[in-house]
Design a protein around this motif. Structure first.
Motif, PDB file in Angstrom:
ATOM      1  N   CYS A 203       0.833  -1.202   0.000  1.00 16.84           N
ATOM      2  CA  CYS A 203       0.000   0.000   0.000  1.00 16.84           C
ATOM      3  C   CYS A 203       0.873   1.259   0.000  1.00 16.84           C
ATOM      4  N   GLY A 204       1.958   1.227   0.775  1.00 19.07           N
ATOM      5  CA  GLY A 204       2.853   2.380   0.805  1.00 19.07           C
ATOM      6  C   GLY A 204       3.464   2.646  -0.557  1.00 19.07           C
ATOM      7  N   GLN A 205       3.838   1.597  -1.263  1.00 18.78           N
ATOM      8  CA  GLN A 205       4.372   1.757  -2.613  1.00 18.78           C
ATOM      9  C   GLN A 205       3.320   2.322  -3.557  1.00 18.78           C
ATOM     10  N   ALA A 206       2.067   1.865  -3.399  1.00 15.97           N
ATOM     11  CA  ALA A 206       0.997   2.355  -4.264  1.00 15.97           C
ATOM     12  C   ALA A 206       0.724   3.843  -4.017  1.00 15.97           C
ATOM     13  N   VAL A 207       0.728   4.255  -2.742  1.00 17.21           N
ATOM     14  CA  VAL A 207       0.528   5.669  -2.418  1.00 17.21           C
ATOM     15  C   VAL A 207       1.661   6.503  -3.007  1.00 17.21           C
ATOM     16  N   LEU A 208       2.900   6.042  -2.842  1.00 18.59           N
ATOM     17  CA  LEU A 208       4.052   6.771  -3.385  1.00 18.59           C
ATOM     18  C   LEU A 208       3.949   6.875  -4.899  1.00 18.59           C
TER      19      LEU A 208
END
Length: 307
Positions: A203-208
């Motif tokens: 999820c953090g990668q997707a937000v970034l």
């Protein structure tokens, strides 16, 4: 004749990287696993494993045998599924691995429905976001409720069947008195205090990735993978969060949600099983319950204002 149980131990050691880790996952002692692998080595007459630092690695013979072991074990599961299909009855036990963010909206309703429809079936559920498809391939779980963010190429392992459940967008979450529910331009979040997952998470990668597409790199004020903590910070007016819709209780007080207007970030939620030519009635029942819960939950969830 080769022993299928020993072949499975070899496969587990290769996947886990050490005899100790394999023994832990098999609920055996390391000594017991070592003895069975020694017996397998005697069966074939050649070393199958070699030391590799603090771990072990397959020898060339081990790699060759593992290729055949995969086919042998898959054929055995195919036979079991074929017999189960002929019987046509749902079994007594199944294991499910599910993401924490799906428990409230999908897993709990699905397990409740399964309990009513198939009271003889006991589903053991592992709530985890770690290596779910690997565990499925190893046979430690029967069904996975997993995710794939849309910007990431499909990397489903061979031998796994994926059933899409729903597209689950991330919503912008603020305190109830700080938003109007109208769609938010992602670039506008650059000026806000953000609560986001670590960039090492999916999820953090997707937000970034989404923020960079919108023209900025987020500098978060709060970094946590705990969705409950993100929602608490948003409710307190301390941060703006980006949270999957499925993970948000639409009746929760004190927060307001809004869709992303220009660069939506969303994940595909799916149910995965090991592929067999004959559908196993037990895993099919679990997947059907997950699909129904996902569909009914989405239909019952009112869209944010302005969507």
């Amino acid at each position: 004749m080769l022993d299928a149980r020993r072949l499975y131990m070899l496969k587990t050691v290769a996947a886990r990287g050490s005899i100790t880790a394999a023994a832990r996952s098999l609920a055996l002692t390391a000594g017991a696993v070592s003895q069975q692998l020694a017996a397998l080595r005697n069966d074939v007459g050649v070393d199958l494993l070699r030391p590799d630092g603090r771990t072990v690695a397959l020898t060339e013979a081990g790699r060759v045998l593992l290729e055949h072991a995969d086919r042998i074990l898959a054929a055995m599961e195919e036979a079991e599924s074929a017999i189960a299909a002929v019987k046509g009855t749902v079994g007594a036990a199944a294991t499910l691995a599910a993401l924490p963010s799906t428990v409230g909206a999908i897993v709990a309703p699905a397990l409740g429905a399964l309990g009513s429809r198939h009271p003889q079936l006991t589903v053991t559920c592992f709530v985890t976001d770690q290596a779910q498809l690997r565990e499925l391939a190893l046979g430690t779980v029967d069904v996975v409720l997993g995710q794939r963010y849309h910007h990431v190429p499909d990397a489903t392992p061979r031998g796994i069947t994926v059933t899409p459940l729903l597209d689950d967008p991330l919503l912008v979450v603020t305190a109830a008195d700080q938003g109007d529910g109208l769609p938010v331009v992602l670039r506008d979040l650059a000026a806000r205090d953000l609560a986001v997952p670590p960039p090492t998470t999916e999820c953090g990668q997707a937000v970034l990735h989404g923020c960079q597409r919108a023209g900025f790199t987020p500098v978060p004020r709060y970094v946590t993978a705990d969705i409950a903590a993100q929602l608490t910070l948003a409710r307190a007016g301390l941060a703006t969060a980006l949270v999957p819709r499925t993970a948000i209780d639409p009746t929760a007080p004190g927060i307001r949600t809004a869709p992303v207007a220009d660069h939506p970030i969303q994940r595909l939620l799916f149910a995965a099983t090991r592929h067999t030519e004959n559908a196993n009635p037990t895993t099919a029942a679990v997947v059907a319950a997950l699909r129904t819960a996902a569909r009914e939950g989405r239909a019952a969830d009112p869209p944010p204002a302005g969507e």
